[in-house]
Design an enzyme around this catalytic site. Structure first.
Site, PDB file in Angstrom:
ATOM      1  N   ALA A  65      31.969  36.107  34.839  1.00  0.00           N
ATOM      2  CA  ALA A  65      31.854  36.359  33.397  1.00  0.00           C
ATOM      3  C   ALA A  65      33.041  37.228  32.989  1.00  0.00           C
ATOM      4  CB  ALA A  65      30.543  37.069  33.116  1.00  0.00           C
ATOM      5  N   GLU A 133      29.232  41.360  41.616  1.00  0.00           N
ATOM      6  CA  GLU A 133      28.744  42.149  40.476  1.00  0.00           C
ATOM      7  C   GLU A 133      28.382  43.581  40.861  1.00  0.00           C
ATOM      8  OE1 GLU A 133      27.966  38.992  41.024  1.00  0.00           O
ATOM      9  OE2 GLU A 133      27.679  37.901  39.139  1.00  0.00           O
TER      10      GLU A 133
HETATM   11  N1  CAA Z   1      36.910  38.825  33.548  1.00  0.00           N
HETATM   12  C1  CAA Z   1      37.992  39.059  32.772  1.00  0.00           C
HETATM   13  N2  CAA Z   1      39.257  38.967  33.230  1.00  0.00           N
HETATM   14  C2  CAA Z   1      39.432  38.630  34.521  1.00  0.00           C
HETATM   15  C3  CAA Z   1      38.345  38.370  35.379  1.00  0.00           C
HETATM   16  C4  CAA Z   1      37.039  38.469  34.841  1.00  0.00           C
HETATM   17  N3  CAA Z   1      35.928  38.202  35.553  1.00  0.00           N
HETATM   18  N4  CAA Z   1      38.822  38.062  36.596  1.00  0.00           N
HETATM   19  C5  CAA Z   1      40.172  38.127  36.506  1.00  0.00           C
HETATM   20  N5  CAA Z   1      40.538  38.467  35.256  1.00  0.00           N
HETATM   21  C6  CAA Z   1      41.877  38.624  34.722  1.00  0.00           C
HETATM   22  C7  CAA Z   1      42.501  39.945  35.206  1.00  0.00           C
HETATM   23  O1  CAA Z   1      42.079  41.020  34.398  1.00  0.00           O
HETATM   24  C8  CAA Z   1      43.979  39.625  35.049  1.00  0.00           C
HETATM   25  O2  CAA Z   1      44.310  39.738  33.688  1.00  0.00           O
HETATM   26  P1  CAA Z   1      45.614  40.620  33.228  1.00  0.00           P
HETATM   27  O3  CAA Z   1      46.763  39.841  33.805  1.00  0.00           O
HETATM   28  O4  CAA Z   1      45.550  40.578  31.749  1.00  0.00           O
HETATM   29  O5  CAA Z   1      45.464  41.941  33.848  1.00  0.00           O
HETATM   30  C9  CAA Z   1      44.050  38.158  35.418  1.00  0.00           C
HETATM   31  O6  CAA Z   1      42.745  37.631  35.258  1.00  0.00           O
HETATM   32  C10 CAA Z   1      44.493  37.902  36.861  1.00  0.00           C
HETATM   33  O7  CAA Z   1      43.609  38.633  37.693  1.00  0.00           O
HETATM   34  P2  CAA Z   1      44.141  39.693  38.801  1.00  0.00           P
HETATM   35  O8  CAA Z   1      45.437  40.269  38.396  1.00  0.00           O
HETATM   36  O9  CAA Z   1      43.021  40.633  39.086  1.00  0.00           O
HETATM   37  O10 CAA Z   1      44.373  38.681  40.011  1.00  0.00           O
HETATM   38  P3  CAA Z   1      44.305  39.027  41.576  1.00  0.00           P
HETATM   39  O11 CAA Z   1      44.835  37.836  42.288  1.00  0.00           O
HETATM   40  O12 CAA Z   1      44.934  40.348  41.857  1.00  0.00           O
HETATM   41  O13 CAA Z   1      42.751  39.199  41.911  1.00  0.00           O
HETATM   42  C11 CAA Z   1      40.412  38.553  41.800  1.00  0.00           C
HETATM   43  C12 CAA Z   1      41.897  38.085  41.797  1.00  0.00           C
HETATM   44  C13 CAA Z   1      40.069  39.131  43.192  1.00  0.00           C
HETATM   45  C14 CAA Z   1      39.556  37.340  41.513  1.00  0.00           C
HETATM   46  C15 CAA Z   1      40.227  39.665  40.724  1.00  0.00           C
HETATM   47  O14 CAA Z   1      40.754  39.174  39.494  1.00  0.00           O
HETATM   48  C16 CAA Z   1      38.793  40.024  40.478  1.00  0.00           C
HETATM   49  O15 CAA Z   1      38.212  40.758  41.272  1.00  0.00           O
HETATM   50  N6  CAA Z   1      38.195  39.558  39.357  1.00  0.00           N
HETATM   51  C17 CAA Z   1      36.870  39.942  38.946  1.00  0.00           C
HETATM   52  C18 CAA Z   1      35.804  39.263  39.795  1.00  0.00           C
HETATM   53  C19 CAA Z   1      34.415  39.738  39.385  1.00  0.00           C
HETATM   54  O16 CAA Z   1      34.069  40.885  39.497  1.00  0.00           O
HETATM   55  N7  CAA Z   1      33.583  38.786  38.886  1.00  0.00           N
HETATM   56  C20 CAA Z   1      32.252  39.074  38.451  1.00  0.00           C
HETATM   57  C21 CAA Z   1      32.248  39.335  36.966  1.00  0.00           C
HETATM   58  S1  CAA Z   1      30.685  39.922  36.366  1.00  0.00           S
HETATM   59  C22 CAA Z   1      29.729  38.541  36.250  1.00  0.00           C
HETATM   60  O17 CAA Z   1      30.147  37.427  36.546  1.00  0.00           O
HETATM   61  C23 CAA Z   1      28.333  38.808  35.724  1.00  0.00           C
HETATM   62  C24 CAA Z   1      27.392  37.686  35.819  1.00  0.00           C
HETATM   63  O18 CAA Z   1      26.614  37.593  36.721  1.00  0.00           O
HETATM   64  C25 CAA Z   1      27.294  36.653  34.760  1.00  0.00           C
END
Ligand code: CAA
Length: 259
Positions: A65, A133
């Site tokens: 999300a 999460e």
């Molecule tokens: N939401 C919003 N933006 C996100 C995102 C997310 N879930 N995942 C990645 N992005 C964005 C980053 O903020 C970044 O944007 P900027 O360039 O503007 O900073 C862009 O995508 C690229 O991401 P990274 O620079 O972080 O890329 P990376 O290769 O270094 O890392 C990753 C990749 C490990 C997937 C890392 O992006 C990450 O940990 N993302 C979040 C994963 C997460 O926590 N997901 C769960 C979300 S909560 C949820 O889903 C609730 C539910 O149950 C419904």
């Protein structure tokens, strides 16, 4: 602004590509709405016989999300979002056509949950999956706790939900979370071939199988078997069953119409 969901038709297959590659295809309100209306449309369109769901770009299926959209909301809005996500997943589960998730990279949080709502998951060999999460001090709010437990049992579901650890595509395959792996560069081809194979099967049988499997996942054994018997009978009311069995006996390919 570019469209958040790219829709392509390849014969009887529709491919939906979530298109926010700069945010690793994170699910925001616009994506959820587009997915829901796409699956409602697909459900009503007899010419579509199989669906592929994937993410744009090289890195991600869906990285969860949209954290930026969620960061400052309160509990009421959080509950509304969880319910809205359920309506998307319900639209996929209730869609009578088979839906394949082509997991082309990160499938995390809500992205993993979205893949779990699909019928079949095929992953690129470099994909990574998980429910991180807990690291944001929340929990999988899109059906992940229940769907993952149903799929792999409570022990693995607990380990993944409580740790937030990511697993490799190979590990997800060993656990039965994905049913097929493909080299990254061949994923589209492998998934399309699978979708075309499914699209050539009887829409009547596929719809009944989906429905009965859903009932089996939620009902007691007697109710599930009763639903199965009814669905079995329904297939025999369709021309497709006559065609399928005639084609077998006449040693020719069957041509299913969904009638
Ligand atoms: N939401 C919003 N933006 C996100 C995102 C997310 N879930 N995942 C990645 N992005 C964005 C980053 O903020 C970044 O944007 P900027 O360039 O503007 O900073 C862009 O995508 C690229 O991401 P990274 O620079 O972080 O890329 P990376 O290769 O270094 O890392 C990753 C990749 C490990 C997937 C890392 O992006 C990450 O940990 N993302 C979040 C994963 C997460 O926590 N997901 C769960 C979300 S909560 C949820 O889903 C609730 C539910 O149950 C419904």
């Amino acid at each position: 602004m570019s469209e958040v969901l790219i829709v392509e038709r390849i014969g009887a297959v529709e491919r939906l590509t979530i298109n926010r590659p700069d945010a690793l295809n994170a699910l925001n309100t616009a994506v959820r709405a587009a997915l829901k209306s796409a699956f409602e449309r697909i459900t009503a369109d007899e010419s579509i016989r199989a669906v592929i769901l994937t993410g744009a770009g090289e890195k991600a299926f869906v990285a969860g999300a949209d954290i930026k959209e969620m960061a400052n909301i309160g509990p009421r809005e959080a509950e509304a979002r969880s319910r809205a996500t359920k309506t998307v997943h319900d639209a996929i589960a209730r869609c009578p056509k088979p839906v394949i998730a082509a997991i082309n990279g990160f499938a995390l949080g809500g992205g993993f949950e979205l893949a779990l709502a699909c019928d079949i998951r095929i992953a690129a060999d470099n994909a990574r999956l998980g429910l991180p999460e807990v690291k944001l001090a929340i929990l999988p709010g899109g059906g992940g706790t229940a769907r993952l437990s149903n799929l792999v049992g409570p022990a693995i579901a607990r380990a993944l939900c409580l740790s937030g650890d990511l697993i490799s595509a190979e590990r997800a395959f060993q656990l039965g979370i994905v049913t097929e792996l493909a080299p990254k560069e061949l994923l589209d081809e492998v998934v399309l071939k699978k979708a075309e194979t499914l699209a050539a099967l009887s829409p009547v049988a596929l719809a009944q199988i989906k429905s009965v499997l859903d009932i089996a996942a939620n009902a007691d054994l007697d109710s599930a078997l009763a639903a199965e018997a009814k669905a079995f009978a329904l297939c025999f009311a369709a021309e497709d069953q006559k065609e399928g069995m005639a084609a077998f006996i006449e040693k020719r390919p069957a041509r299913f119409t969904g009638r």
